[in-house]
Scaffold this motif. Structure first.
Motif, PDB file in Angstrom:
ATOM      1  N   GLU A  86      -0.212   8.148  -7.760  1.00  0.00           N
ATOM      2  CA  GLU A  86       1.222   7.840  -7.712  1.00  0.00           C
ATOM      3  C   GLU A  86       1.711   7.201  -9.004  1.00  0.00           C
ATOM      4  OE1 GLU A  86      -0.771   6.422  -5.001  1.00  0.00           O
ATOM      5  OE2 GLU A  86      -0.548   8.377  -4.055  1.00  0.00           O
ATOM      6  N   GLY A  87       0.808   6.579  -9.746  1.00  0.00           N
ATOM      7  CA  GLY A  87       1.177   5.901 -10.981  1.00  0.00           C
ATOM      8  C   GLY A  87       0.308   4.677 -11.210  1.00  0.00           C
ATOM      9  N   ILE A  88       0.872   3.648 -11.821  1.00  0.00           N
ATOM     10  CA  ILE A  88       0.150   2.406 -12.082  1.00  0.00           C
ATOM     11  C   ILE A  88       0.590   1.375 -11.055  1.00  0.00           C
ATOM     12  CG2 ILE A  88      -0.292   0.565 -13.738  1.00  0.00           C
ATOM     13  CD1 ILE A  88       0.355   2.577 -15.962  1.00  0.00           C
ATOM     14  N   GLN A  89      -0.355   0.918 -10.237  1.00  0.00           N
ATOM     15  CA  GLN A  89      -0.093  -0.076  -9.197  1.00  0.00           C
ATOM     16  C   GLN A  89      -0.475  -1.450  -9.740  1.00  0.00           C
ATOM     17  OE1 GLN A  89       1.045   0.802  -6.004  1.00  0.00           O
ATOM     18  NE2 GLN A  89       1.337  -1.374  -5.707  1.00  0.00           N
ATOM     19  N   ILE A  90       0.484  -2.370  -9.779  1.00  0.00           N
ATOM     20  CA  ILE A  90       0.249  -3.723 -10.285  1.00  0.00           C
ATOM     21  C   ILE A  90       0.445  -4.702  -9.130  1.00  0.00           C
ATOM     22  CG2 ILE A  90       0.971  -5.465 -11.951  1.00  0.00           C
ATOM     23  CD1 ILE A  90       2.178  -3.129 -13.610  1.00  0.00           C
ATOM     24  N   MET A 126       4.094  -3.967  -7.733  1.00  0.00           N
ATOM     25  CA  MET A 126       5.011  -3.151  -8.536  1.00  0.00           C
ATOM     26  C   MET A 126       4.329  -1.820  -8.826  1.00  0.00           C
ATOM     27  SD  MET A 126       6.606  -4.127 -12.217  1.00  0.00           S
ATOM     28  CE  MET A 126       7.507  -2.942 -13.178  1.00  0.00           C
ATOM     29  N   LEU A 127       5.094  -0.751  -8.782  1.00  0.00           N
ATOM     30  CA  LEU A 127       4.555   0.578  -9.068  1.00  0.00           C
ATOM     31  C   LEU A 127       5.334   1.197 -10.217  1.00  0.00           C
ATOM     32  CD1 LEU A 127       2.691   2.987  -8.215  1.00  0.00           C
ATOM     33  CD2 LEU A 127       4.636   3.805  -6.882  1.00  0.00           C
ATOM     34  N   ILE A 128       4.584   1.659 -11.223  1.00  0.00           N
ATOM     35  CA  ILE A 128       5.192   2.432 -12.306  1.00  0.00           C
ATOM     36  C   ILE A 128       4.890   3.887 -11.979  1.00  0.00           C
ATOM     37  CG2 ILE A 128       5.220   2.904 -14.776  1.00  0.00           C
ATOM     38  CD1 ILE A 128       4.204   0.011 -15.170  1.00  0.00           C
ATOM     39  N   LEU A 133       4.900   8.632 -16.944  1.00  0.00           N
ATOM     40  CA  LEU A 133       3.720   8.528 -17.796  1.00  0.00           C
ATOM     41  C   LEU A 133       3.235   9.896 -18.253  1.00  0.00           C
ATOM     42  CD1 LEU A 133       1.869   5.968 -15.533  1.00  0.00           C
ATOM     43  CD2 LEU A 133       3.184   5.448 -17.590  1.00  0.00           C
ATOM     44  N   VAL A 134       2.605   9.898 -19.410  1.00  0.00           N
ATOM     45  CA  VAL A 134       1.996  11.109 -19.956  1.00  0.00           C
ATOM     46  C   VAL A 134       0.501  10.838 -20.072  1.00  0.00           C
ATOM     47  CG1 VAL A 134       1.928  12.632 -21.967  1.00  0.00           C
ATOM     48  CG2 VAL A 134       4.091  11.652 -21.239  1.00  0.00           C
ATOM     49  N   GLU A 135      -0.291  11.856 -19.872  1.00  0.00           N
ATOM     50  CA  GLU A 135      -1.745  11.703 -19.969  1.00  0.00           C
ATOM     51  C   GLU A 135      -2.158  11.109 -21.306  1.00  0.00           C
ATOM     52  OE1 GLU A 135      -4.807  14.906 -19.523  1.00  0.00           O
ATOM     53  OE2 GLU A 135      -3.700  15.245 -17.660  1.00  0.00           O
ATOM     54  N   GLY A 136      -3.107  10.174 -21.272  1.00  0.00           N
ATOM     55  CA  GLY A 136      -3.605   9.595 -22.511  1.00  0.00           C
ATOM     56  C   GLY A 136      -3.824   8.098 -22.399  1.00  0.00           C
ATOM     57  N   LYS A 137      -4.027   7.473 -23.545  1.00  0.00           N
ATOM     58  CA  LYS A 137      -4.341   6.044 -23.605  1.00  0.00           C
ATOM     59  C   LYS A 137      -3.058   5.213 -23.744  1.00  0.00           C
ATOM     60  CE  LYS A 137      -6.939   2.645 -26.211  1.00  0.00           C
ATOM     61  NZ  LYS A 137      -7.843   2.393 -27.301  1.00  0.00           N
ATOM     62  N   ASP A 156      -6.285  -2.162 -21.412  1.00  0.00           N
ATOM     63  CA  ASP A 156      -6.210  -0.779 -21.893  1.00  0.00           C
ATOM     64  C   ASP A 156      -6.351   0.151 -20.694  1.00  0.00           C
ATOM     65  OD1 ASP A 156      -5.988  -1.706 -24.455  1.00  0.00           O
ATOM     66  OD2 ASP A 156      -8.046  -1.244 -25.028  1.00  0.00           O
ATOM     67  N   LEU A 157      -5.487   1.160 -20.622  1.00  0.00           N
ATOM     68  CA  LEU A 157      -5.500   2.106 -19.512  1.00  0.00           C
ATOM     69  C   LEU A 157      -5.654   3.531 -20.033  1.00  0.00           C
ATOM     70  CD1 LEU A 157      -2.468   0.796 -17.424  1.00  0.00           C
ATOM     71  CD2 LEU A 157      -4.871   0.335 -17.026  1.00  0.00           C
ATOM     72  N   GLN A 158      -6.319   4.350 -19.229  1.00  0.00           N
ATOM     73  CA  GLN A 158      -6.446   5.785 -19.518  1.00  0.00           C
ATOM     74  C   GLN A 158      -5.772   6.531 -18.379  1.00  0.00           C
ATOM     75  OE1 GLN A 158      -7.836   7.072 -22.366  1.00  0.00           O
ATOM     76  NE2 GLN A 158      -7.140   9.053 -21.688  1.00  0.00           N
ATOM     77  N   ILE A 159      -4.675   7.200 -18.645  1.00  0.00           N
ATOM     78  CA  ILE A 159      -3.947   7.964 -17.634  1.00  0.00           C
ATOM     79  C   ILE A 159      -4.474   9.387 -17.651  1.00  0.00           C
ATOM     80  CG2 ILE A 159      -1.679   8.716 -16.832  1.00  0.00           C
ATOM     81  CD1 ILE A 159      -2.044   5.654 -16.876  1.00  0.00           C
TER      82      ILE A 159
END
Length: 160
Positions: A86-90, A126-128, A133-137, A156-159
């Motif tokens: 779904e995205g980045i869950q914080i 919070m959800l982004i 987002l685009v694939e990548g770092k 650091d995140l890898q999508i």
């Protein structure tokens, strides 16, 4: 056979001396360097920007960032970040109330993909969305405040 011998004599007479060889080598080297300078400065693929536009202003506030990171490290339960479909869950610590701040996603490879989102919580989460987002770092930086105490969380995140 006689024709070949004559051609060899002509070639020996037109032999280049070392001075001309050095000049040709230097000219080729300068041409090679100029080719790459022009290619790097005109090709959009090699566009590189500074990390931030106001680098020096941000550098002056660096001690505040160090203090905020130390405040974040002292928390009994720190922020939890998870990359999902779904995205980045914080998830923010449940004991902290009245949280305000900003989530920054810095994309080292492309300034246009950077995101800055104000914190808006629902059940301390919070959800982004993945659509943003685009694939990548990405380099995630959460600068937040609760009860007049500033916190800074980095990861650091890898999508995918």
């Amino acid at each position: 056979v006689e024709v070949c011998v004559r051609k060899l004599k002509i070639i020996k007479m037109k032999k280049l001396n070392w001075g001309v060889g050095i000049v040709i080598t230097i000219a080729c080297f300068i041409g090679f360097i100029m080719f790459f300078v022009i290619k790097m400065s005109t090709d959009k693929k090699y566009d590189h920007d500074l990390v931030t536009e106001e680098y020096y202003k941000q550098e002056l506030a660096y001690q505040d960032q160090i203090d905020a990171q130390q405040n974040s490290a002292r928390l009994a339960k720190n922020i939890q970040v998870e990359v999902t479909a779904e995205g980045i869950q914080i998830k923010f610590p449940s004991e902290k109330k009245d949280i305000k701040g900003e989530v920054s996603l810095y994309r080292p490879s492309n300034k246009k993909l950077d995101l800055e989102i104000p914190i808006s919580l629902e059940n301390q989460q919070m959800l982004i969305p993945a659509e943003k987002l685009v694939e990548g770092k990405y380099k995630l930086s959460i600068n937040w405040k609760s009860n007049e105490t500033t916190y800074l969380y980095k990861k650091d995140l890898q999508i995918k």
